[in-house]
Write a protein that holds these residues in place. Sequence first.
Motif, PDB file in Angstrom:
ATOM      1  N   ASP A 163      30.021 -59.348  65.369  1.00  0.00           N
ATOM      2  CA  ASP A 163      30.495 -60.703  65.689  1.00  0.00           C
ATOM      3  C   ASP A 163      30.492 -61.586  64.441  1.00  0.00           C
ATOM      4  OD1 ASP A 163      31.133 -63.139  66.841  1.00  0.00           O
ATOM      5  OD2 ASP A 163      29.172 -63.416  67.771  1.00  0.00           O
ATOM      6  N   VAL A 164      29.354 -61.682  63.758  1.00  0.00           N
ATOM      7  CA  VAL A 164      29.263 -62.615  62.631  1.00  0.00           C
ATOM      8  C   VAL A 164      30.107 -62.154  61.444  1.00  0.00           C
ATOM      9  CG1 VAL A 164      26.983 -63.435  63.307  1.00  0.00           C
ATOM     10  CG2 VAL A 164      27.163 -61.539  61.685  1.00  0.00           C
ATOM     11  N   ARG A 204      24.483 -74.862  59.253  1.00  0.00           N
ATOM     12  CA  ARG A 204      24.510 -73.423  59.536  1.00  0.00           C
ATOM     13  C   ARG A 204      25.579 -73.089  60.561  1.00  0.00           C
ATOM     14  NH1 ARG A 204      19.871 -73.139  61.047  1.00  0.00           N
ATOM     15  NH2 ARG A 204      20.278 -73.381  63.258  1.00  0.00           N
ATOM     16  N   LEU A 205      25.676 -73.930  61.596  1.00  0.00           N
ATOM     17  CA  LEU A 205      26.661 -73.696  62.650  1.00  0.00           C
ATOM     18  C   LEU A 205      28.078 -73.765  62.078  1.00  0.00           C
ATOM     19  CD1 LEU A 205      27.347 -73.305  65.633  1.00  0.00           C
ATOM     20  CD2 LEU A 205      27.041 -75.771  65.971  1.00  0.00           C
ATOM     21  N   GLY A 206      28.339 -74.777  61.277  1.00  0.00           N
ATOM     22  CA  GLY A 206      29.662 -74.911  60.686  1.00  0.00           C
ATOM     23  C   GLY A 206      29.994 -73.735  59.772  1.00  0.00           C
ATOM     24  N   ARG A 207      29.047 -73.337  58.911  1.00  0.00           N
ATOM     25  CA  ARG A 207      29.280 -72.205  58.006  1.00  0.00           C
ATOM     26  C   ARG A 207      29.485 -70.911  58.780  1.00  0.00           C
ATOM     27  NH1 ARG A 207      27.840 -72.268  52.511  1.00  0.00           N
ATOM     28  NH2 ARG A 207      26.990 -70.146  52.725  1.00  0.00           N
ATOM     29  N   SER A 208      28.778 -70.755  59.896  1.00  0.00           N
ATOM     30  CA  SER A 208      28.942 -69.527  60.681  1.00  0.00           C
ATOM     31  C   SER A 208      30.344 -69.419  61.280  1.00  0.00           C
ATOM     32  CB  SER A 208      27.901 -69.471  61.810  1.00  0.00           C
ATOM     33  OG  SER A 208      28.247 -70.356  62.868  1.00  0.00           O
ATOM     34  N   LEU A 209      31.041 -70.554  61.376  1.00  0.00           N
ATOM     35  CA  LEU A 209      32.405 -70.569  61.906  1.00  0.00           C
ATOM     36  C   LEU A 209      33.438 -70.621  60.780  1.00  0.00           C
ATOM     37  CD1 LEU A 209      31.796 -73.060  64.850  1.00  0.00           C
ATOM     38  CD2 LEU A 209      32.151 -70.594  65.022  1.00  0.00           C
ATOM     39  N   LEU A 256      26.876 -52.313  55.392  1.00  0.00           N
ATOM     40  CA  LEU A 256      25.509 -52.670  55.772  1.00  0.00           C
ATOM     41  C   LEU A 256      25.148 -54.044  55.220  1.00  0.00           C
ATOM     42  CD1 LEU A 256      22.647 -52.089  56.856  1.00  0.00           C
ATOM     43  CD2 LEU A 256      22.103 -51.204  54.579  1.00  0.00           C
ATOM     44  N   ARG A 257      25.501 -54.299  53.971  1.00  0.00           N
ATOM     45  CA  ARG A 257      25.150 -55.571  53.343  1.00  0.00           C
ATOM     46  C   ARG A 257      25.718 -56.744  54.136  1.00  0.00           C
ATOM     47  NH1 ARG A 257      26.678 -54.206  48.654  1.00  0.00           N
ATOM     48  NH2 ARG A 257      28.743 -55.185  48.557  1.00  0.00           N
ATOM     49  N   ASP A 258      26.986 -56.648  54.487  1.00  0.00           N
ATOM     50  CA  ASP A 258      27.612 -57.747  55.229  1.00  0.00           C
ATOM     51  C   ASP A 258      26.987 -57.912  56.615  1.00  0.00           C
ATOM     52  OD1 ASP A 258      29.247 -58.190  53.103  1.00  0.00           O
ATOM     53  OD2 ASP A 258      30.997 -57.160  53.950  1.00  0.00           O
ATOM     54  N   ARG A 259      26.735 -56.784  57.264  1.00  0.00           N
ATOM     55  CA  ARG A 259      26.198 -56.857  58.625  1.00  0.00           C
ATOM     56  C   ARG A 259      24.766 -57.387  58.638  1.00  0.00           C
ATOM     57  NH1 ARG A 259      27.755 -51.460  62.013  1.00  0.00           N
ATOM     58  NH2 ARG A 259      29.992 -51.795  62.202  1.00  0.00           N
ATOM     59  N   LEU A 260      23.923 -56.772  57.826  1.00  0.00           N
ATOM     60  CA  LEU A 260      22.508 -57.145  57.859  1.00  0.00           C
ATOM     61  C   LEU A 260      22.305 -58.585  57.402  1.00  0.00           C
ATOM     62  CD1 LEU A 260      19.550 -56.484  58.247  1.00  0.00           C
ATOM     63  CD2 LEU A 260      19.511 -55.505  55.930  1.00  0.00           C
ATOM     64  N   LEU A 261      22.856 -58.932  56.263  1.00  0.00           N
ATOM     65  CA  LEU A 261      22.663 -60.298  55.772  1.00  0.00           C
ATOM     66  C   LEU A 261      23.375 -61.308  56.663  1.00  0.00           C
ATOM     67  CD1 LEU A 261      22.912 -59.800  51.901  1.00  0.00           C
ATOM     68  CD2 LEU A 261      20.879 -59.868  53.363  1.00  0.00           C
ATOM     69  N   GLY A 262      24.513 -60.920  57.218  1.00  0.00           N
ATOM     70  CA  GLY A 262      25.221 -61.817  58.135  1.00  0.00           C
ATOM     71  C   GLY A 262      24.380 -62.167  59.347  1.00  0.00           C
ATOM     72  N   VAL A 263      23.722 -61.146  59.916  1.00  0.00           N
ATOM     73  CA  VAL A 263      22.846 -61.383  61.067  1.00  0.00           C
ATOM     74  C   VAL A 263      21.646 -62.229  60.656  1.00  0.00           C
ATOM     75  CG1 VAL A 263      21.244 -60.278  62.665  1.00  0.00           C
ATOM     76  CG2 VAL A 263      23.536 -59.370  62.383  1.00  0.00           C
ATOM     77  N   LEU A 264      21.027 -61.884  59.518  1.00  0.00           N
ATOM     78  CA  LEU A 264      19.840 -62.618  59.079  1.00  0.00           C
ATOM     79  C   LEU A 264      20.164 -64.083  58.791  1.00  0.00           C
ATOM     80  CD1 LEU A 264      18.189 -59.976  56.719  1.00  0.00           C
ATOM     81  CD2 LEU A 264      17.429 -60.665  59.013  1.00  0.00           C
ATOM     82  N   GLY A 265      21.375 -64.385  58.346  1.00  0.00           N
ATOM     83  CA  GLY A 265      21.752 -65.761  58.059  1.00  0.00           C
ATOM     84  C   GLY A 265      22.170 -66.553  59.275  1.00  0.00           C
ATOM     85  N   ALA A 266      22.376 -65.866  60.391  1.00  0.00           N
ATOM     86  CA  ALA A 266      22.835 -66.555  61.605  1.00  0.00           C
ATOM     87  C   ALA A 266      21.789 -66.587  62.696  1.00  0.00           C
ATOM     88  CB  ALA A 266      24.112 -65.882  62.144  1.00  0.00           C
ATOM     89  N   ALA A 275      25.882 -67.619  56.894  1.00  0.00           N
ATOM     90  CA  ALA A 275      25.834 -68.965  57.489  1.00  0.00           C
ATOM     91  C   ALA A 275      24.705 -69.789  56.901  1.00  0.00           C
ATOM     92  CB  ALA A 275      25.669 -68.861  59.011  1.00  0.00           C
ATOM     93  N   ASP A 276      23.575 -69.148  56.580  1.00  0.00           N
ATOM     94  CA  ASP A 276      22.417 -69.856  56.034  1.00  0.00           C
ATOM     95  C   ASP A 276      21.755 -68.950  54.999  1.00  0.00           C
ATOM     96  OD1 ASP A 276      20.012 -71.116  55.486  1.00  0.00           O
ATOM     97  OD2 ASP A 276      19.674 -71.756  57.555  1.00  0.00           O
TER      98      ASP A 276
END
Length: 998
Positions: A157-158, A443-448, A86-96, A52-53
């Motif tokens: 979730d993300v 960020r909000l738009g990208r997260s969706l 792990l890459r998708d989860r960790l970076l996904g959380v860090l970007g959101a 997302a960010d």
Amino acid sequence: MTTAPGRRSSTFTRLLRHGFTDPSAAEQLLDLDALASVRSDPVLLEALGATADPDLALRGLVRIVEAGEESERQVLLDTLVTAKPLRDRLLGVLGASEALGDHLARHPRDWQALVTYESADLHPGVAEFEQGLADAVDPDSLRVAYRRCLLTLAARDVCGTTGLAQTAAELADLATATLRAALAIARTAAPEDAAQCRLAVVAMGKCGGRELNYISDVDVIFVGEARDGVDETKAMQAATRLAAHMMRICSDTTVEGTIWEVDANLRPEGRNGPLVRTLSSHLAYYQRWAKTWEFQALLKARAVAGDPELGAEYVDAVSPLVWGAADRENFVPDVQKMRRRVVDNIPADRIERELKLGPGGLRDVEFAVQLLQLVHGRSDASLHSGSTLEALRALAEGGYVGRADAAQLDEAYRFLRAMEHRIQLYRLRRTHLVPEDEADLRRLGRSLGMRTDPVAELNKAWKRHASVVRRLHEKIFYRPLLDAVAQLAPGESRLSAKAAAIRLEALGYADPAAALRHLEALSSGVTRKAAIQRTLLPVLLGWFADSADPDAGLLGFRKVSDALGKTPWYLRLLRDEGAAAENLARVLSAGRLAPDLLMRAPEAVAILGDPEGLKPRTRDHLEQEVLAAVGRAGDAESAVAVVRGVRRRELFRTTAADLIGSYGTEDSPAEQDHGALVDRVGSAVTDLNAATIAGALRAAVRERWGDTLPTRFAVIGMGRFGGHELSYGSDADVLFVHQPREGVSDEEAGRAANAVVGEMRRLLQLPTADPPLLIDADLRPEGRTGPMVRTLKSYEAYYRRWSLVWESQALLRAEHMAGDAELGRAFVELVDPLRYPMEGLGEDAVREIRRLKARMESERMPRGADPTLHAKLGRGGLSDVEWTVQLIQMQHGWAEPGLRTTRTREALAAACAAGLIPAEEAQTLDEAWVLAARVRNAVMLVRGRPGDTFPSDARELAAVGRYLGYEPGHVGDMLDDYRRITRRARAVVEERFYGAAG
């Protein structure tokens, strides 16, 4: 990575392409030694660009790597580039989520919680979360363990592994496990308290419905019982200590932050009630004192922690009360009140950004669903769900909500909740406001999942879904009612006749069977008219239900539609003019007078669609129309029939404007200046009656004498007519004055004047479909025994020789209304010295006025009437205020020009301005006079006949209350307020009118 001056590096360009907004800062971070082993790995850049960010994600990754021990850094980086989950989860959380990035920076080993990818890990429940919190022994360790669990949940979730509903359910399950862990810590800290009581924690709200947000108050209710052999009082004290400690463990802020607030305010008596009650105490309260909203809240009750048997007993015990709430006596007014949006507490600058409470927000969907559950759940157990989405699906399957409407609401609700989740996830703060900052929106738009133009796409989707909710949240109550009486396609579910009747009754319709017949008559068939009606009726039914008499509104609409349904402009007006349909609904359901006036000439409904239509016509405009109509008519009776038709139309215009101004509409709030409402009605009805009398006078003269009467003739308004303070049911108090023309004998002139008066009165009272105008000349010299009409000289002689003080007082209202204007002015000049005597009134005159007032209070009050509620003659009512003001006018009018007015409020304001009455007392009198005048107007509007007291019929009394601005169920407040306001006014009257002369 050095580049030639003025040129951008290839890394800079790649970072831009991958969605970084600050490529220079990102380039510097990638150059750090901590990321040396992975900086050139294309997999990392691709993964960061998918977040997302990306800037936030990279900063968070650097913080984790730098915070970890040397030996663990490479393990993290190697795993990151080799393990996609792990890459998708960790970076996904860090970007959101900046907040979860902060947690990982404080606890860098917690990234390992995201490595596992077992099947059980995909859908954890309460047991798995309890295992994740098992090592927590104090508030700090509980917070760390909670965040670690939340980290795994947010990662799923993300990354899209779990959908909205599953995420919300997992958040509720994590909350359940956390409450249990907190209660265990509290019990361990106070084993003696735990030994004395059984304590159950019942989740309410979103936690109870398993649809929790990331950060939301967790609503709970506590139920306690004494263990065997323990005194109940001591047990409840112990249970209260445990409950309070459990709440603090979750809510307090420590070095590890906070979890969320535990809110127990939904308990009986709210904050004023005991924190913990026994089951029997809960039931006693619900059976005797609970309000409808409390049963609505109990829809979601679910035992989550503490004693499971006690929790289950509570839920089982309250369930029949919840599903029987629709049978309660006050359910209908409660529902009407609850259906109205409560946005008054939202600041104006926030309302458009409110995701939850704003127009088209989450609360609209949740409330609509819960209300339909309450109405229909008593006979259909399939609706007994605490989840909004599950309940919406059940409502659609049962035919209680149209399938298409349910599908649109489901999609909109999921989108709005997803927005809410992502907004809260960023900083883990409780908020429902859509951000304004461009970076936050991006960020909000990208997260969706919006990547092309995230901000524009987000705003467009948000507005579209909010518009759907705004359009449907009211209609879903009413559309199925039409399906219940319509021909549906094979396989379509419909609301049964019984269910439709139940819903109509719950929405305030006293005769559901008749209402269904009206709906069928209006909407059946395949004509264009029926199709338009099917579009209009769901909205109209809501507006009717918002009134005190929905049945009358629907019946009136059917009558108007029957009369005008074949005219093409009628349905087009309602469909296209926006306000016209709502205005018509308000007018038809607010009482009898306005619909009666409309039904006599239904084409007047066009007034409601014209932006200028509700503005009163001026007297000059009305007189021109009336006199032109008289000129075109063939005889006096047909002329006055047209005149009375104009009066009926204008009365409808005035009543409609008054009702719409008092009720307000969706686009225009109710008029707050009640004095202005009263003044507008008084002036409009006065001008209308004056024009009507002018028309009747012209018709009577033309019929017998042509254009010129043998005597000059004028009509003088008296009482409320002269004061421009007429209510809808008032007679026109008048005096008639004439002056023989040159060469005409007094006898001939007198006969002509009396003949004109007789003919005018006859014409205005002829039995027709239009309301009569009664002319009352009882204020003339010698009253009913005196001549009906006098010459100016006769009036002069009488007033000079015989006039009594009450007649001088009555002349305070004298004003020319119709006929010869010069003669009217001469009459007013004649009586000025009487009503404004030089040097004011003598003591004898003041004493006489007081005596007359006291006598009127004792003799004219109707037998059995409550003097505290009689608008005209009662304590602090119209008479009290008017006599007080008129005494001031007669005492000081000779010296204060502002007092020389026929209007009560103007005279009172002038008296205040001249220092003759303190501003506070003037305000008290004005408030009481306006309120009493509005009560008289309301009674006429509601009952269709004049009255000076509040109606005894409950529905009529409620309608008067709605007109006066009181919500359903608050007629007691209305009567209390009336008594309070008029009691204060009477105190002023006692001092100013009955006090010392001066």
